[in-house]
Design a protein around this motif. Sequence first.
Motif, PDB file in Angstrom:
ATOM      1  N   ILE A 227       0.834  -1.204   0.000  1.00 31.44           N
ATOM      2  CA  ILE A 227       0.000   0.000   0.000  1.00 31.44           C
ATOM      3  C   ILE A 227       0.868   1.254   0.000  1.00 31.44           C
ATOM      4  O   ILE A 227       0.574   2.245  -0.692  1.00 31.44           O
ATOM      5  CB  ILE A 227      -0.955  -0.031   1.208  1.00 31.44           C
ATOM      6  CG1 ILE A 227      -1.984  -1.151   1.005  1.00 31.44           C
ATOM      7  CG2 ILE A 227      -1.647   1.314   1.405  1.00 31.44           C
ATOM      8  CD1 ILE A 227      -2.895  -1.385   2.185  1.00 31.44           C
ATOM      9  N   GLY A 228       1.982   1.200   0.726  1.00 33.81           N
ATOM     10  CA  GLY A 228       2.897   2.330   0.750  1.00 33.81           C
ATOM     11  C   GLY A 228       3.482   2.635  -0.616  1.00 33.81           C
ATOM     12  O   GLY A 228       3.629   3.813  -0.995  1.00 33.81           O
ATOM     13  N   SER A 229       3.801   1.593  -1.388  1.00 30.18           N
ATOM     14  CA  SER A 229       4.329   1.802  -2.741  1.00 30.18           C
ATOM     15  C   SER A 229       3.298   2.476  -3.634  1.00 30.18           C
ATOM     16  O   SER A 229       3.628   3.373  -4.421  1.00 30.18           O
ATOM     17  CB  SER A 229       4.743   0.455  -3.354  1.00 30.18           C
ATOM     18  OG  SER A 229       5.838  -0.102  -2.667  1.00 30.18           O
ATOM     19  N   LEU A 230       2.044   2.055  -3.521  1.00 26.34           N
ATOM     20  CA  LEU A 230       1.001   2.661  -4.346  1.00 26.34           C
ATOM     21  C   LEU A 230       0.810   4.130  -3.972  1.00 26.34           C
ATOM     22  O   LEU A 230       0.677   4.996  -4.848  1.00 26.34           O
ATOM     23  CB  LEU A 230      -0.306   1.881  -4.185  1.00 26.34           C
ATOM     24  CG  LEU A 230      -0.302   0.460  -4.760  1.00 26.34           C
ATOM     25  CD1 LEU A 230      -1.617  -0.245  -4.447  1.00 26.34           C
ATOM     26  CD2 LEU A 230      -0.044   0.463  -6.260  1.00 26.34           C
ATOM     27  N   HIS A 231       0.783   4.435  -2.669  1.00 28.30           N
ATOM     28  CA  HIS A 231       0.657   5.831  -2.250  1.00 28.30           C
ATOM     29  C   HIS A 231       1.853   6.660  -2.731  1.00 28.30           C
ATOM     30  O   HIS A 231       1.702   7.802  -3.177  1.00 28.30           O
ATOM     31  CB  HIS A 231       0.562   5.925  -0.725  1.00 28.30           C
ATOM     32  CG  HIS A 231      -0.786   5.617  -0.173  1.00 28.30           C
ATOM     33  ND1 HIS A 231      -1.931   6.270  -0.581  1.00 28.30           N
ATOM     34  CD2 HIS A 231      -1.187   4.725   0.776  1.00 28.30           C
ATOM     35  CE1 HIS A 231      -2.973   5.791   0.083  1.00 28.30           C
ATOM     36  NE2 HIS A 231      -2.549   4.850   0.908  1.00 28.30           N
ATOM     37  N   LYS A 232       3.024   6.066  -2.658  1.00 30.50           N
ATOM     38  CA  LYS A 232       4.257   6.787  -2.986  1.00 30.50           C
ATOM     39  C   LYS A 232       4.289   7.228  -4.447  1.00 30.50           C
ATOM     40  O   LYS A 232       4.803   8.308  -4.778  1.00 30.50           O
ATOM     41  CB  LYS A 232       5.448   5.884  -2.677  1.00 30.50           C
ATOM     42  CG  LYS A 232       6.815   6.483  -2.961  1.00 30.50           C
ATOM     43  CD  LYS A 232       7.887   5.477  -2.565  1.00 30.50           C
ATOM     44  CE  LYS A 232       9.293   5.975  -2.888  1.00 30.50           C
ATOM     45  NZ  LYS A 232      10.326   4.942  -2.536  1.00 30.50           N
ATOM     46  N   PHE A 233       3.740   6.399  -5.349  1.00 29.78           N
ATOM     47  CA  PHE A 233       3.891   6.669  -6.779  1.00 29.78           C
ATOM     48  C   PHE A 233       2.588   7.028  -7.486  1.00 29.78           C
ATOM     49  O   PHE A 233       2.587   7.228  -8.692  1.00 29.78           O
ATOM     50  CB  PHE A 233       4.519   5.455  -7.468  1.00 29.78           C
ATOM     51  CG  PHE A 233       5.935   5.183  -7.045  1.00 29.78           C
ATOM     52  CD1 PHE A 233       6.966   6.010  -7.469  1.00 29.78           C
ATOM     53  CD2 PHE A 233       6.234   4.122  -6.206  1.00 29.78           C
ATOM     54  CE1 PHE A 233       8.269   5.774  -7.079  1.00 29.78           C
ATOM     55  CE2 PHE A 233       7.535   3.873  -5.812  1.00 29.78           C
ATOM     56  CZ  PHE A 233       8.562   4.701  -6.236  1.00 29.78           C
ATOM     57  N   SER A 234       1.492   7.118  -6.757  1.00 29.66           N
ATOM     58  CA  SER A 234       0.201   7.376  -7.402  1.00 29.66           C
ATOM     59  C   SER A 234      -0.011   8.872  -7.655  1.00 29.66           C
ATOM     60  O   SER A 234       0.286   9.708  -6.810  1.00 29.66           O
ATOM     61  CB  SER A 234      -0.938   6.835  -6.538  1.00 29.66           C
ATOM     62  OG  SER A 234      -2.174   7.030  -7.186  1.00 29.66           O
ATOM     63  N   LYS A 235      -0.541   9.202  -8.839  1.00 29.07           N
ATOM     64  CA  LYS A 235      -0.873  10.588  -9.176  1.00 29.07           C
ATOM     65  C   LYS A 235      -2.046  11.092  -8.336  1.00 29.07           C
ATOM     66  O   LYS A 235      -2.067  12.241  -7.905  1.00 29.07           O
ATOM     67  CB  LYS A 235      -1.290  10.682 -10.655  1.00 29.07           C
ATOM     68  CG  LYS A 235      -0.189  10.691 -11.667  1.00 29.07           C
ATOM     69  CD  LYS A 235      -0.803  10.836 -13.064  1.00 29.07           C
ATOM     70  CE  LYS A 235       0.237  10.804 -14.141  1.00 29.07           C
ATOM     71  NZ  LYS A 235       1.160  11.947 -14.088  1.00 29.07           N
ATOM     72  N   TYR A 236      -3.042  10.227  -8.177  1.00 31.10           N
ATOM     73  CA  TYR A 236      -4.306  10.631  -7.582  1.00 31.10           C
ATOM     74  C   TYR A 236      -4.608   9.759  -6.364  1.00 31.10           C
ATOM     75  O   TYR A 236      -4.012   8.702  -6.178  1.00 31.10           O
ATOM     76  CB  TYR A 236      -5.439  10.481  -8.610  1.00 31.10           C
ATOM     77  CG  TYR A 236      -5.176  11.193  -9.908  1.00 31.10           C
ATOM     78  CD1 TYR A 236      -5.148  12.583  -9.964  1.00 31.10           C
ATOM     79  CD2 TYR A 236      -4.953  10.477 -11.086  1.00 31.10           C
ATOM     80  CE1 TYR A 236      -4.903  13.254 -11.163  1.00 31.10           C
ATOM     81  CE2 TYR A 236      -4.708  11.118 -12.287  1.00 31.10           C
ATOM     82  CZ  TYR A 236      -4.678  12.505 -12.321  1.00 31.10           C
ATOM     83  OH  TYR A 236      -4.435  13.165 -13.487  1.00 31.10           O
ATOM     84  N   PRO A 237      -5.548  10.189  -5.542  1.00 36.59           N
ATOM     85  CA  PRO A 237      -5.951   9.343  -4.420  1.00 36.59           C
ATOM     86  C   PRO A 237      -6.376   7.958  -4.896  1.00 36.59           C
ATOM     87  O   PRO A 237      -7.033   7.822  -5.937  1.00 36.59           O
ATOM     88  CB  PRO A 237      -7.132  10.115  -3.812  1.00 36.59           C
ATOM     89  CG  PRO A 237      -6.872  11.542  -4.173  1.00 36.59           C
ATOM     90  CD  PRO A 237      -6.250  11.492  -5.542  1.00 36.59           C
ATOM     91  N   ILE A 238      -5.999   6.952  -4.133  1.00 37.47           N
ATOM     92  CA  ILE A 238      -6.290   5.557  -4.505  1.00 37.47           C
ATOM     93  C   ILE A 238      -7.704   5.211  -4.053  1.00 37.47           C
ATOM     94  O   ILE A 238      -8.075   5.516  -2.907  1.00 37.47           O
ATOM     95  CB  ILE A 238      -5.277   4.617  -3.846  1.00 37.47           C
ATOM     96  CG1 ILE A 238      -3.861   4.978  -4.295  1.00 37.47           C
ATOM     97  CG2 ILE A 238      -5.585   3.162  -4.177  1.00 37.47           C
ATOM     98  CD1 ILE A 238      -2.769   4.325  -3.470  1.00 37.47           C
ATOM     99  N   PRO A 239      -8.515   4.603  -4.921  1.00 40.21           N
ATOM    100  CA  PRO A 239      -9.867   4.196  -4.500  1.00 40.21           C
ATOM    101  C   PRO A 239      -9.807   3.371  -3.212  1.00 40.21           C
ATOM    102  O   PRO A 239      -9.054   2.397  -3.120  1.00 40.21           O
ATOM    103  CB  PRO A 239     -10.370   3.367  -5.686  1.00 40.21           C
ATOM    104  CG  PRO A 239      -9.600   3.886  -6.861  1.00 40.21           C
ATOM    105  CD  PRO A 239      -8.244   4.247  -6.329  1.00 40.21           C
ATOM    106  N   GLU A 240     -10.597   3.754  -2.243  1.00 39.06           N
ATOM    107  CA  GLU A 240     -10.536   3.120  -0.921  1.00 39.06           C
ATOM    108  C   GLU A 240     -10.808   1.619  -0.999  1.00 39.06           C
ATOM    109  O   GLU A 240     -10.184   0.818  -0.297  1.00 39.06           O
ATOM    110  CB  GLU A 240     -11.538   3.785   0.018  1.00 39.06           C
ATOM    111  CG  GLU A 240     -11.384   3.394   1.478  1.00 39.06           C
ATOM    112  CD  GLU A 240     -10.050   3.813   2.070  1.00 39.06           C
ATOM    113  OE1 GLU A 240      -9.555   3.099   2.969  1.00 39.06           O
ATOM    114  OE2 GLU A 240      -9.491   4.844   1.635  1.00 39.06           O
ATOM    115  N   HIS A 241     -11.749   1.230  -1.873  1.00 38.57           N
ATOM    116  CA  HIS A 241     -12.090  -0.200  -1.923  1.00 38.57           C
ATOM    117  C   HIS A 241     -10.935  -1.036  -2.484  1.00 38.57           C
ATOM    118  O   HIS A 241     -10.828  -2.220  -2.173  1.00 38.57           O
ATOM    119  CB  HIS A 241     -13.366  -0.426  -2.749  1.00 38.57           C
ATOM    120  CG  HIS A 241     -13.196  -0.232  -4.218  1.00 38.57           C
ATOM    121  ND1 HIS A 241     -13.309   0.992  -4.833  1.00 38.57           N
ATOM    122  CD2 HIS A 241     -12.906  -1.121  -5.211  1.00 38.57           C
ATOM    123  CE1 HIS A 241     -13.122   0.861  -6.131  1.00 38.57           C
ATOM    124  NE2 HIS A 241     -12.868  -0.407  -6.394  1.00 38.57           N
TER     125      HIS A 241
END
Length: 567
Positions: free
Chosen positions: A71-85
């Motif tokens: 989850i940390g990797s996705l937050h680190k490299f994501s342009k936009y907020p990640i869908p909560e689901h």
Amino acid sequence: MSKVNLENPLIVQGDHTVLAEVESPRYAQARDELARFAELVKSPEHIHTYRITPLSIWNACAAGVKTDQIIGSLHKFSKYPIPEHVLVKIQDFASRYGRLKLMRRDSETLILSANAEPLAEEISHNNLVLPLLAERLSPLTFRIESISRGKLKQALVKIGFPAEDLAGYTKGEELCMEFRNTTVAGEAFLLRSYQNDSVRAFHANGSNSGGSGVIVLPCGAGKTIVGIACMARLQSSTLILTTSVTAVRQWKNELLDKTTLTEEQIGEYSGKMKQIRPITLATYQIMTYRKTKDSNFEHMSLFDQRNWGLIIYDEVHLLPAPVFQFTAFLQARRRLGLTATLVREDGRENDVFALIGPKKADAPWKTLEKQGWIAKADCTEIRIPLPQDIRMPYAVADSKRKFRIASENPLKEQIVKNIISRYKQEKILIIAMYLDQIKSIAKNLDIPVLTGSTSQDKRDKLFADFKEGKIHILAVSKIANFAVDLPDASVAIQISGTFGSRQEEAQRLGRILRPKQGLNRAHFFTLVSADTIEQDFALKRQLFLCEQGYTYSIRDTDREDPNSFLQ
């Protein structure tokens, strides 16, 4: 919640796919982290698409990747907020790994335990699982017959609750062996750091949490050495299954060169000889041999011929279905799969996970390239027009025939000549799927050719001549997809392949990745008929290598100037 950061390369979508912008300066770093827990499914020029699946998460968990790291990797490299689901689903996938545990009660009985009663109720009412549960012992535990161990693990993976197998293994017949500090050939020998890490991950200090699983390493990175090191750690008799007699001989040579094992301790079990010794090397072909379609497999009894402490499945991505079926009954023996890619074109990655074991370790190709353990590779796709006289036959053909017409484009031969001329100081492999095509080009260019029908003696002679520099070009059919030890080959020209086979593409590149003197560089050319179905399949073939960080430069040529791609 993540903030908007338009400089980041990833867009995480609600359907569990992840889009990655290739041009982003942070793409390479993001790709390397994604590859640990997601699989690449599309790789057009600018945007690559990954998918997060239960199996990709379970393999990550088994390899020691934590949920918060994913989850940390996705937050680190994501342009936009990640869908909560999506985040909730990742946590759910990860939490399912290990909620069920298999433990041993006695020599014939296993216990399956759940961490919660609702889960125990769910599996007890599932039609796939129920026939494999011998008896319910408590609200959380079930008695399992030992013979059902593999089938149960397959069923649990299918319903989305993979069991952590802690039931242990038979020790097997003891066999003393050690690595040499200096090989028989007189070279200093020491395991590389990533090889040591792989062995430690598989062995797990001899605990029941180790002893079964898959090591994923690039071709040329020394998977055989890792297998031998696992044997040395366990000190027990071993059955090694591999793809060909050539691979059998290569394993034997490595064992004799780098360990204290003697010739008398190593047996070859193949079409020519049936030696069963403390270390026995067999081919998948002999294991799956039967006289007729309805006959029994005559040589599966080899699994029971000795008290094996370890079974090694070389090139496990090619493991035949009958060996899978028998492996379901071999769960009490330690099992090691070796491969460059977990991709299976038959879609049976779940069975590898359940029956051989989860991924225990891997090493990114580009990381090993940077460290000099494998050669740097330049990958080039050369697009060639169809000749005018075969465009109409191509237009009216069905898709399978279209692919063959495009693959056998006669203009490819001139391109092969041009590449050979350009790299005449290098050792070159020409690889094709279609026998008529490879034989014709080999004849026209006066090059020795190897196919499946080539005798083993002739194969050995040509491989030896190639290694010794007596010949510097070999034309090879699909046998090049399997273990072929040609350490000095530095150029591969792929003139046709098996439709969209990702693992074939990886294996063929792997034929030229062994480290080399000097610049340590290899060249991989794929010849494709432009604007045809073959070009579409080429994109699919390249998926796995793109996931590993390789990029294909595209070169166009034309009939008037066949050297144009060299500009």
